[in-house]
Enzyme design. Structure first.
Site, PDB file in Angstrom:
ATOM      1  N   ASP A 478      35.021  35.795  43.231  1.00 15.79           N
ATOM      2  CA  ASP A 478      36.395  36.158  42.857  1.00 15.79           C
ATOM      3  C   ASP A 478      37.238  34.902  42.630  1.00 15.79           C
ATOM      4  O   ASP A 478      36.851  33.785  43.011  1.00 15.79           O
ATOM      5  CB  ASP A 478      36.980  37.012  44.000  1.00 15.79           C
ATOM      6  CG  ASP A 478      38.082  37.949  43.542  1.00 15.79           C
ATOM      7  OD1 ASP A 478      38.588  37.781  42.420  1.00 15.79           O
ATOM      8  OD2 ASP A 478      38.439  38.849  44.334  1.00 15.79           O
ATOM      9  N   ASP A 548      41.168  45.120  37.988  1.00 11.73           N
ATOM     10  CA  ASP A 548      41.558  45.732  39.255  1.00 11.73           C
ATOM     11  C   ASP A 548      42.168  47.104  39.017  1.00 11.73           C
ATOM     12  O   ASP A 548      42.415  47.846  39.962  1.00 11.73           O
ATOM     13  CB  ASP A 548      42.586  44.845  39.971  1.00 11.73           C
ATOM     14  CG  ASP A 548      41.914  43.782  40.824  1.00 11.73           C
ATOM     15  OD1 ASP A 548      40.688  43.867  41.012  1.00 11.73           O
ATOM     16  OD2 ASP A 548      42.612  42.867  41.291  1.00 11.73           O
TER      17      ASP A 548
HETATM   18  C1  DGJ Z   1      40.597  40.908  43.553  1.00  5.58           C
HETATM   19  C2  DGJ Z   1      39.389  41.667  43.086  1.00  5.58           C
HETATM   20  O1  DGJ Z   1      39.484  41.993  41.747  1.00  5.58           O
HETATM   21  C3  DGJ Z   1      39.237  42.907  43.960  1.00  5.58           C
HETATM   22  O2  DGJ Z   1      38.180  43.685  43.491  1.00  5.58           O
HETATM   23  C4  DGJ Z   1      39.014  42.472  45.384  1.00  5.58           C
HETATM   24  O3  DGJ Z   1      37.793  41.790  45.482  1.00  5.58           O
HETATM   25  C5  DGJ Z   1      40.157  41.603  45.856  1.00  5.58           C
HETATM   26  N1  DGJ Z   1      40.429  40.528  44.934  1.00  5.58           N
HETATM   27  C6  DGJ Z   1      39.888  41.040  47.219  1.00  5.58           C
HETATM   28  O4  DGJ Z   1      40.810  40.131  47.617  1.00  5.58           O
END
Ligand code: DGJ
Length: 731
Positions: A478, A548
């Site tokens: 991430d 997201d």
């Molecule tokens: C952003 C990601 O896109 C989410 O899926 C998740 O992993 C969060 N960060 C966790 O902090």
């Protein structure tokens, strides 16, 4: 595939589908002639039509008033020498001059495709499948060579381009700008398609006229970004999904990028793409070489679907690498939207107990398992296990998962540092920062200075400690903020303009080291959703979290936009709860499943909270996806309807041999007086008789030419329908 005619000085790169033509013009300027549908012969019709124009200068020391860089279509424009359009390169000499003037010197043709050092790139498996033309231009005053590289593949409508600068002199030079590619198109009406967006609204398709002046698409955020994808397509007003010309330009790069169009005063259009010149200043000492990222140019005369199809194959087959390049990607349950930071061993056990009987194949433990991270205020940079959260630690979690015949995925955010972390306490200078100034927080975290090798090494060793000890099958990498205070404590003042590109090189370096050491781990890219969804990351990680935003309706647009340039096998998509946590919209389980199943499928919700009826649906979805996974992940994807103005989306997956197809249809709003809309399939074999799951038979030609009405989709908002067709016999 590549010829050079000495008498006419014309280069011709060609295969069955495309031709790319250039010529060495007077003064040894490299002129662009043509890029488009294949031609077998070129008689010289595109030679520069000379004309004496007011305010158009001529070549230095030449009295030929009808020959000017101001209007010549070029492959590579210089700066401050009479071509007033946006330049491809600006180099500052020791004396402060910022003139660049590269002239043709020589060429060579090599079999296959040379690798780009330390940068992601397309590649060949066998040298016979491509040829590369390397043209050397020289700026004699700077004593600098520019190697322009053009690769043509034998069976794709693709030209891969990059440029390399070599300082042959004794001066230190500073590169203020260098593009990866330039094309100057002759007059024609162009529109440009781009993919702007935002966090949780990535890659929204936008189409606009290319008017006079400069049109620019870019990221200055340190990553390719949610906000502007490093991809554009030039099209004509009549180009549709299925017809007309499209010219795709896509960078294989994950940092600051810039795609520039300039329509000049006689309606010619210059196209440039490369590293963003913003805040860029690279010191090129004597003998140094600077390598640009690669740009992938695609031509289609079969509309946008033709262009996308070429990108899908190219990225999947000659950019993605490793064990999972063609492997079936597992169905995932991710705990993030189910628990956020609030999980413990029993919660995980509960998710596992629910997931395994449903046929789900992998459990991904997301953010919160390390340091003392219980919210997003701490512990980034401390890649050791959280002392209190998991009984028996990660090893035990991994054991339990594997006992259930599932696989284990783990989340990391390698590029970040929290001020509340052991790493920050020990090495505050590891964070990007400008001396004497405050540090900008975003999600309460700072960015590690990945331009420094020791910083990358530190994170690598921490990750190795975990990965050598715990059986992990998948890593979600991430990246949850963008760069500020782009300055490195390790570089001298005259190299601070290198930091953001060096940062990207540091990311690639860590990714390469990890995939090399752990070839059995499947890596998924992520940056707060789809904030670094680009071909550069795809070279290391064959899939990426697309957004997201898991709302099925919002995802229709996000996944459609993404599909313009990226294959469905690279796009992960999960079913989450309804009402959706990002948009508040309530959609049916079926609709959520049908949207998520159109990519690399998974779930991201608390399975323990599902009703028995919902669990039955999950079971069916999982079984359906497993049955058709090969077709979805590796078949040809075709956009049938994209409802940017209307009410319907439809897309299709067709197998290579056209023996099976899956049609997904989605209706947005329910209307009291609905139109009778038709869907016509595409990409089938007209001579094959197909059978649907109800046993009805249709000719391939019938499905494509007659199609069928989109009724009855339910009388409700946001509905979907999936139909599967398999070849029964040849007509
Ligand atoms: C952003 C990601 O896109 C989410 O899926 C998740 O992993 C969060 N960060 C966790 O902090």
């Amino acid at each position: 595939m590549i010829t050079f005619d000495e008498s006419t000085q014309v280069f011709h790169l060609h295969n069955q589908q495309i031709s790319y033509l250039m010529s060495v013009e007077e003064g040894n300027l490299l002129a662009h002639l043509y890029f488009g549908k294949a031609v077998s012969h070129y008689a010289g019709e595109r030679a520069y039509p000379r004309r004496d124009r007011g305010f158009s200068g001529n070549l230095p020391d030449s009295s030929e008033r009808d020959y000017s860089k101001d209007t010549l279509l070029q492959e590579w424009s210089g700066n401050n020498t009479g071509d007033y359009r946006v330049p491809a390169v600006i180099i500052r000499d020791e004396n402060g001059a910022r003139q660049t003037d590269f002239r043709y010197q020589s060429y060579r043709i090599v079999a296959g495709k040379p690798d780009l050092e330390n940068l992601p790139h397309s590649y060949v498996v066998d040298d016979s499948e491509a040829q590369t033309l390397i043209i050397t231009l020289t700026d004699t005053a700077l004593n600098c060579d520019l190697a322009l590289s053009y690769t043509i593949f034998d069976n794709w409508a693709v030209i891969a381009r990059d440029a390399k600068l070599i300082n042959r002199g004794s001066h230190v030079l500073h590169i203020e700008k260098i593009a990866s590619m330039q094309i100057d198109f002759p007059k024609q009406d162009f529109q440009v398609i781009s993919l702007p967006g935002a966090h949780a609204r990535e890659r929204q398709v936008e189409r606009q006229e290319v008017g006079h002046g400069v049109t620019q698409f870019e990221s200055r955020r340190g990553t390719s970004s949610h906000h502007m994808n490093p991809f554009i397509a030039l099209v004509h007003p009549d180009t549709t999904e299925f017809a007309g010309e499209a010219f795709g330009v896509q960078l294989v790069y994950s940092g600051n990028h810039q795609e520039t169009l300039e329509r000049d005063y006689i309606d010619q259009t210059r196209v440039l793409a490369g590293i963003n010149e913003y805040d860029f200043d690279w010191k090129l000492s004597p003998k140094d070489v600077f390598q640009t990222p690669e740009a992938l140019l695609v031509y289609s005369d079969q509309g946008l679907n033709g262009m996308s199809n070429t990108y899908h194959h190219l990225l999947r087959e000659r950019v993605a690498r490793g064990k999972y390049q063609y492997a079936k990607r597992p169905i995932v349950i991710n705990n993030w939207e189910a628990t956020f930071f609030d999980f413990d061993s029993s919660k995980i056990q509960e998710i596992l107990n629910n997931a395994a009987p449903l046929g789900i194949e992998m459990f991904v433990l997301d953010d919160g398992w390390f340091g003392h991270r219980d919210d997003d205020n701490s512990s980034l940079g401390d890649w050791f296990e959280h002392a209190h959260k998991l009984q028996g630690g990660l090893k035990e979690v991994s054991r339990q998962i594997h006992d259930k015949n599932m696989r284990f995925g783990l989340w990391f955010e390698p590029e970040m540092i929290s001020t509340d972390s052991d790493l920050y306490r020990a090495h505050p200078d590891y964070a990007l920062q400008v001396p004497g100034r405050g540090k900008t927080l975003s999600r309460n975290q700072l960015v590690l200075d990945f331009s420094r090798k020791e910083v990358v090494d530190n994170i690598f060793h921490q990750m190795v400690k975990i990965l050598d000890n715990v059986k992990v099958d998948y890593i979600k990498w991430d990246m949850n903020r963008h760069l500020t205070e782009v300055y490195s404590a390790a570089l001298p003042a005259d190299q601070q303009g290198e930091v953001s590109h060096r940062y990207t090189l540091g990311v690639y370096d860590l990714a390469e080291r990890l995939i090399e050491r752990y070839p059995d781990i499947l890596f998924e890219g992520c940056s707060g959703g789809g904030g670094r969804f680009d071909a550069g990351m795809l070279y290391y990680f064959p899939q990426s979290w697309a957004s997201d935003n898991t709302d099925a309706v919002a995802r229709l647009k996000i996944q459609t936009g993404t599909s313009l340039a990226y294959p469905m096998s690279s796009m992960t998509a999960h079913v989450s709860v309804s009402p959706n946590q990002q948009t508040g919209r309530a959609t049916s389980f079926e609709m959520r499943g049908d949207v998520a199943m159109s990519g690399v499928f998974g779930y991201e919700l608390d399975l323990a909270k599902l009703t028995d009826a919902e669990k039955e649906i999950v079971k069916k979805q999982v079984a359906f996806y497993k049955e058709h996974r090969q077709l979805i992940q590796y078949g040809d994807f075709i956009r049938i309807k994209s409802a940017f103005k209307g009410n319907d989306f439809a897309w299709e997956f067709v197998s290579k041999d056209k023996s099976e197809a899956l049609l997904f249809r989605f209706k947005l709003m329910s209307l009291a007086q609905p139109e009778f809309t038709l869907t016509k399939m595409a990409g089938l074999d007209p001579k094959i008789v197909y059978e649907d799951e109800k046993g009805h038979s249709y000719g391939g030609d019938e499905l494509m030419s007659i199609g069928f009405y989109d009724v009855p989709l339910e009388a409700a908002d946001w509905t979907s329908k999936v139909d599967y067709f398999a070849a029964k016999e040849r007509a």
